[in-house]
Design a protein around this motif. Structure first.
Motif, mmCIF file in Angstrom:
data_model
loop_
_atom_site.group_PDB
_atom_site.id
_atom_site.type_symbol
_atom_site.label_atom_id
_atom_site.label_comp_id
_atom_site.label_asym_id
_atom_site.label_seq_id
_atom_site.Cartn_x
_atom_site.Cartn_y
_atom_site.Cartn_z
ATOM 1 N N VAL A 174 0.875 7.326 -9.378
ATOM 2 C CA VAL A 174 -0.535 6.935 -8.825
ATOM 3 C C VAL A 174 -1.166 7.944 -8.271
ATOM 4 C CG1 VAL A 174 -1.630 5.392 -6.990
ATOM 5 C CG2 VAL A 174 0.439 4.336 -8.395
ATOM 6 N N THR A 175 -0.525 8.641 -7.349
ATOM 7 C CA THR A 175 -1.174 9.693 -6.831
ATOM 8 C C THR A 175 -1.668 10.954 -7.507
ATOM 9 O OG1 THR A 175 0.859 10.578 -5.866
ATOM 10 C CG2 THR A 175 -0.528 8.884 -4.321
ATOM 11 N N ARG A 176 -1.089 10.981 -8.742
ATOM 12 C CA ARG A 176 -0.959 12.328 -9.495
ATOM 13 C C ARG A 176 -2.561 12.956 -9.666
ATOM 14 N NH1 ARG A 176 0.817 12.351 -15.789
ATOM 15 N NH2 ARG A 176 0.494 14.417 -16.356
ATOM 16 N N TYR A 177 -3.579 11.766 -10.086
ATOM 17 C CA TYR A 177 -4.836 12.196 -10.092
ATOM 18 C C TYR A 177 -5.777 11.585 -9.046
ATOM 19 C CZ TYR A 177 -3.219 13.163 -14.942
ATOM 20 O OH TYR A 177 -2.592 13.520 -16.011
ATOM 21 N N TYR A 178 -5.454 11.525 -7.661
ATOM 22 C CA TYR A 178 -5.732 10.865 -6.666
ATOM 23 C C TYR A 178 -6.731 12.029 -5.444
ATOM 24 C CZ TYR A 178 -6.957 6.552 -4.373
ATOM 25 O OH TYR A 178 -7.434 5.483 -3.572
ATOM 26 N N GLY A 179 -6.106 13.181 -5.678
ATOM 27 C CA GLY A 179 -6.613 14.057 -4.664
ATOM 28 C C GLY A 179 -6.175 13.806 -3.047
ATOM 29 N N LEU A 180 -4.986 13.052 -3.400
ATOM 30 C CA LEU A 180 -4.338 12.757 -1.979
ATOM 31 C C LEU A 180 -2.838 12.989 -2.277
ATOM 32 C CD1 LEU A 180 -4.805 10.850 0.705
ATOM 33 C CD2 LEU A 180 -4.201 8.899 -0.794
ATOM 34 N N GLU A 181 -2.092 13.479 -1.069
ATOM 35 C CA GLU A 181 -0.806 13.656 -1.203
ATOM 36 C C GLU A 181 -0.010 12.182 -0.949
ATOM 37 O OE1 GLU A 181 -0.404 16.728 -1.940
ATOM 38 O OE2 GLU A 181 -2.682 17.202 -1.320
ATOM 39 N N ILE B 133 0.848 -1.163 0.279
ATOM 40 C CA ILE B 133 0.068 0.142 0.148
ATOM 41 C C ILE B 133 0.943 1.121 -0.070
ATOM 42 C CG2 ILE B 133 -1.843 1.366 1.371
ATOM 43 C CD1 ILE B 133 -2.934 -1.057 -0.009
ATOM 44 N N PHE B 134 2.129 1.042 0.766
ATOM 45 C CA PHE B 134 2.771 2.422 0.858
ATOM 46 C C PHE B 134 3.487 2.538 -0.382
ATOM 47 C CE2 PHE B 134 7.091 4.105 1.479
ATOM 48 C CZ PHE B 134 6.854 5.320 1.997
ATOM 49 N N ALA B 135 3.778 1.447 -1.082
ATOM 50 C CA ALA B 135 4.510 1.689 -2.632
ATOM 51 C C ALA B 135 3.693 2.342 -3.514
ATOM 52 C CB ALA B 135 5.169 0.222 -3.001
ATOM 53 N N CYS B 136 2.477 1.869 -3.542
ATOM 54 C CA CYS B 136 1.321 2.432 -4.293
ATOM 55 C C CYS B 136 1.269 3.868 -4.315
ATOM 56 C CB CYS B 136 0.190 1.518 -4.119
ATOM 57 S SG CYS B 136 -1.196 1.995 -5.458
ATOM 58 N N PHE B 137 0.944 4.168 -2.874
ATOM 59 C CA PHE B 137 0.346 5.470 -2.625
ATOM 60 C C PHE B 137 1.779 6.497 -2.171
ATOM 61 C CE2 PHE B 137 -3.601 3.032 -2.260
ATOM 62 C CZ PHE B 137 -4.518 4.090 -2.734
ATOM 63 N N SER B 138 2.907 6.181 -2.420
ATOM 64 C CA SER B 138 3.925 7.052 -2.455
ATOM 65 C C SER B 138 4.417 7.220 -3.844
ATOM 66 C CB SER B 138 5.025 6.336 -1.556
ATOM 67 O OG SER B 138 5.514 5.060 -1.904
ATOM 68 N N ASN B 139 3.784 6.737 -4.648
ATOM 69 C CA ASN B 139 4.236 6.552 -6.165
ATOM 70 C C ASN B 139 3.465 7.892 -6.882
ATOM 71 O OD1 ASN B 139 4.016 6.277 -8.995
ATOM 72 N ND2 ASN B 139 4.821 4.159 -8.556
ATOM 73 N N ASP B 140 4.315 8.807 -7.346
ATOM 74 C CA ASP B 140 3.833 10.167 -8.100
ATOM 75 C C ASP B 140 2.740 9.934 -9.181
ATOM 76 O OD1 ASP B 140 5.203 11.864 -6.439
ATOM 77 O OD2 ASP B 140 6.751 11.930 -7.747
#
Length: 177
Positions: free
Chosen positions: A32-39, A23-30
């Motif tokens: 992935v989060t580019r269009y997520y509304g999440l830092e 989960i960290f690898a996914c949500f720390s990836n630019d």
């Protein structure tokens, strides 16, 4: 009991604390989060907190989030699920993300199809919505391909890194019987 869904290549299962690194690898990836509304996540503790949020969402019947696991490698490659679940109104919003190494393999189509079907049959939903950044061309195309219809644009609806972005809103409705 948490529902497990299966496709030919993937298993959709409950996300546990053992998945924190994925989960960290996914949500720390630019990407992935580019269009997520999440830092971007900055620590494994944030991943554990997100996993706990997913668990609470399910326990409180406000949604459900599955981990997307490849059958062949047992690797967790993303998540998919429903949030903003309103049983009274038979609707929810779908959200998903897959780590970039697994993009363009048809995995998103496979899991969206399975989860939409589950939403209509098992959860009794009649409407499934999606909110997508207008700039997220791949996700916008994917939803149209999956039978979602664009309903409009929500102006300055989501913030990413302090900047407001417009989003498209989509829905798919259960065919009337």
């Amino acid at each position: 009991m948490f529902p497990i869904l299966e496709t030919d290549r993937l298993i959709l299962r409950q996300i546990t604390d053992q998945d924190a690194e994925a989960i960290f690898a996914c949500f720390s990836n630019d990407e992935v989060t580019r269009y997520y509304g999440l830092e971007n996540m900055e620590s494994i503790e944030q991943a554990i907190s997100m996993i706990q949020t997913f668990a609470a969402l399910y326990q409180e019947k406000r949604g459900i989030r599955w981990g997307i696991e490849r059958r062949d490698t047992k690797e967790l490659i993303g998540t998919i699920g429903f949030h903003a679940l309103a049983q009274k109104h038979r609707r929810a919003e779908i959200g998903y993300e897959i780590i970039p190494e697994h993009w363009r393999n048809g995995f998103a189509s496979e899991v969206i199809s399975k989860v939409v079907s589950y939403g209509f049959s098992a959860l009794g939903l009649s409407r499934i919505g999606a909110v997508v950044f207008t700039d997220n061309e791949a996700s916008n195309r994917l939803l149209l391909k999956m039978g979602f219809q664009k309903e409009g644009v929500l102006r300055q609806y989501m913030y990413q890194n302090g900047t407001p972005y417009d989003t498209n809103v989509y829905s798919i409705v259960k065919p009337r019987e």
